[in-house]
Enzyme design. Structure first.
Site, PDB file in Angstrom:
ATOM      1  CG  HIS A 161      -1.895   1.035   0.754  1.00 22.94           C
ATOM      2  ND1 HIS A 161      -2.543   1.194   0.440  1.00 22.94           N
ATOM      3  CD2 HIS A 161      -1.749   1.863   2.039  1.00 22.94           C
ATOM      4  CE1 HIS A 161      -3.397   2.146   0.386  1.00 22.94           C
ATOM      5  NE2 HIS A 161      -2.701   2.759   1.876  1.00 22.94           N
ATOM      6  CB  CYS A 162       4.259   2.495   1.351  1.00 19.41           C
ATOM      7  SG  CYS A 162       3.003   2.251   2.395  1.00 19.41           S
ATOM      8  CB  ILE A 163       7.174   1.380  -2.135  1.00 19.27           C
ATOM      9  CG1 ILE A 163       7.338   0.870  -0.901  1.00 19.27           C
ATOM     10  CG2 ILE A 163       8.454   1.542  -3.627  1.00 19.27           C
ATOM     11  CD1 ILE A 163       8.084  -0.099  -0.553  1.00 19.27           C
TER      12      ILE A 163
END
Length: 428
Positions: free
Chosen positions: A259-261
Site C-alpha cells: 500500500h505504500c511504495i
C-alpha cells in the site's frame, strides 16, 4: 486513558495491540462488521498477528472493537489509520480520511486529540482533515481540540519490526497539540521523534517511501542492463553489500506492491504541481518500476519460445500472490498485473499462495475475486507449461519445484542454490 483507533487493518490493529499491552484501554473502530466480530472473539485475520495476542487484550478488558463511531465520546484520543489509495487517474484519493473525519466530528469533545497516521501529501492534516473536523464539531483545532500527524512505520512479515521500538515521528498543529500527542504515544512507544509541524511529519513519510521507490527503480534498471551483458544482478548486489559504508542493498522484482511504495510517491508529485514544481526523478522511478511487469512477460515469452511454445494457450502458474514474502497482504501486488497481462495474451493462468487461499475483492482487479489457490503437488505443478515466481515465500519447497516444473521464470532469485536442469530457469 482510553483511546480509539479507526481502521483495524495492517496498521491499526498492531497499533491497537501495542497500546493495550501498555495498559491503555483501546476501542477499535471499523466499518467491516466481520473484522469487528472476529476481533471481539479473539481471532486474527492477519497472518503475522497471532490470535492469542488479540484474545489476551480482549480478555484483559483492554481492547474491544465496534462499528459505532459515536462511542468515541468514551475516549480521550482518536487515531485514524484508514487507506489512502489512488483513483483511476492515479491521483490521491483521501476520501477515506475525509469520510472518517466527518463521522468523528459530531462526537468530538473539548480537549480531545485527533491524530492521522494514513500516508498522505503535506497539508492533508492541517487543511483537509482540520476543515471537516471543525465544520462538524463547531470547535477549533488547536484551541478546543488537539490535532496531529504521526506516520505509520509498519513492516509486515519482518519479525524484527516491533511497534514499541520503531521510533515514532510526530508533528502537531500547534506546540500544545504536539505535546498532547507525545503524551499519548509515549504510553506505548519507546522513542518519539517530534517535528515542527504536521506537514513535516507528512513529508517525512513520503520521503521514506520515495527513497525506496527510487532505489528499487535503480536496481530494476540495472537488472535489465546487466542481463543484456550476461551479468547476474543478484550476484552483483550480494558482492556490493559487503562494503561496510556508502551502499545499501535494494533488490529487483516483477513490479512494486503493497500500500505504500507504489502509491505514496504520486501523492507528492500531485501536490508538487500546486506549487508549480516538477518531480522528474520521482516520476522516472515510477515509470521504470511500472514497466517491470512487461519486462517479466517478455522473459516468459522467451522461455516458452525456447520450448517451441506460444504464450497463447500455455498453462502458467503464478507462484506467490502476496506483494512480499511471508505475508498475506496482496494490496497492489504486481502478481495481479502479471495475471492480467498473461490472460490478455491468451494464457491459461492459475496461482499458488499458501497465505492467500482465495482472492478477496480488490479495487483494481475485481475480476479475480473468488479465484482459489491451486494445489501444490507434483501432478498439479507438472501440468503447467511454466511457473512464474513472483513472491519468494520461505515456506515453499523450491527444491520440489525444480523437480516438478518443466520451465521456471524467477523474478526473486528464489532458485539460487537449488539444483536445476540446464535451461530450466530463466531469471527476470
Amino acid at each position: 486513558m482510553k483511546i480509539a483507533i479507526v481502521g483495524l487493518g495492517y496498521v491499526g490493529l498492531p497499533l491497537s495491540l501495542q497500546f493495550a499491552r501498555s495498559n491503555t484501554s483501546v476501542l477499535g473502530l471499523d466499518i467491516d462488521k466481520s473484522k469487528v466480530k472476529s476481533l471481539n472473539n479473539g481471532r486474527s485475520y492477519i497472518k503475522h498477528i497471532e490470535s492469542s495476542a488479540i484474545a489476551e487484550s480482549v480478555d484483559a478488558g483492554l481492547f474491544s472493537a465496534s462499528t459505532d463511531f459515536a462511542r468515541i465520546k468514551e475516549t480521550e484520543a482518536v487515531i485514524i489509520c484508514v487507506p489512502t489509495p489512488l483513483n483511476k487517474n492515479r491521483e490521491p484519493d483521501i476520501s477515506y480520511i475525509i469520510d472518517t473525519g466527518k463521522a468523528l466530528a459530531p462526537h468530538l469533545r473539548k480537549g480531545m486529540l485527533v491524530v492521522l497516521e494514513s500516508t498522505t501529501y503535506p497539508g492533508t492534516t492541517d487543511e483537509d482533515l482540520r476543515e471537516v473536523l471543525e465544520a462538524g464539531s463547531g470547535m477549533e483545532a488547536g484551541t478546543d481540540f488537539h490535532l496531529a500527524f504521526s506516520p505509520e512505520r509498519e513492516d509486515p512479515g519482518n519479525p524484527n519490526s516491533k511497534v514499541a521500538v520503531i521510533p515514532k515521528v510526530i508533528g502537531g498543529y500547534t506546540p500544545a497539540c504536539l505535546e498532547r500527542a507525545k503524551a499519548v504515544y509515549g504510553r506505548a512507544i519507546k522513542t518519539l521523534v517530534p517535528v515542527s509541524s504536521c506537514r513535516v511529519a507528512e513529508a517525512t513519510k513520503l520521503t521514506e517511501n520515495i527513497f525506496r521507490s527510487v532505489n528499487i527503480a535503480l536496481v530494476n534498471e540495472l537488472k535489465i542492463v546487466y542481463s543484456a551483458m550476461g551479468i547476474d544482478i543478484w550476484e552483483v548486489i550480494n558482492a556490493a553489500k559487503t562494503k561496510p559504508f556508502g551502499f545499501m542493498p535494494f533488490y529487483p522484482g516483477p513490479g512494486l506492491g503493497g500500500h505504500c511504495i507504489p502509491i505514496d510517491p504520486f501523492y507528492l508529485t500531485w501536490k508538487a504541481r500546486e506549487y508549480v514544481q516538477n518531480t522528474r526523478f520521482i516520476e522516472l522511478a515510477g515509470e521504470v518500476n511500472s514497466a517491470m511487469p512487461e519486462y517479466v512477460i517478455q522473459q516468459v515469452i522467451i522461455a516458452l519460445n525456447a520450448r517451441r511454445k506460444a504464450i497463447n494457450g500455455s498453462k502458467i502458474l503464478i507462484l506467490g500472490l502476496a506483494y512480499k514474502a511471508d505475508v498475506d497482504d496482496d494490496r497492489e501486488s504486481p502478481s495481479y498485473v502479471l495475471m492480467d497481462m498473461l490472460a490478455g495474451r491468451g494464457a491459461k493462468v492459475a496461482y499458488y499462495d499458501p497465505y492467500v487461499p482465495v482472492i478477496r475483492p480488490t479495487r483494481e482487479h475485481p475480476h479475480w475475486a473468488g479465484t482459489k489457490s491451486t494445489k501444490w503437488d507434483a501432478r498439479t505443478v507438472k501440468g503447467f507449461d511454466l511457473v512464474l515466481i513472483a513472491t519468494k515465500h520461505a515456506c515453499v519447497d523450491y527444491a520440489a519445484l525444480a523437480k516438478w516444473a518443466p520451465c521456471i521464470v524467477d523474478t526473486r532469485n528464489a532458485m539460487s542454490g537449488i539444483p536445476t536442469r540446464e535451461g530450466q530457469v530463466q531469471k527476470a
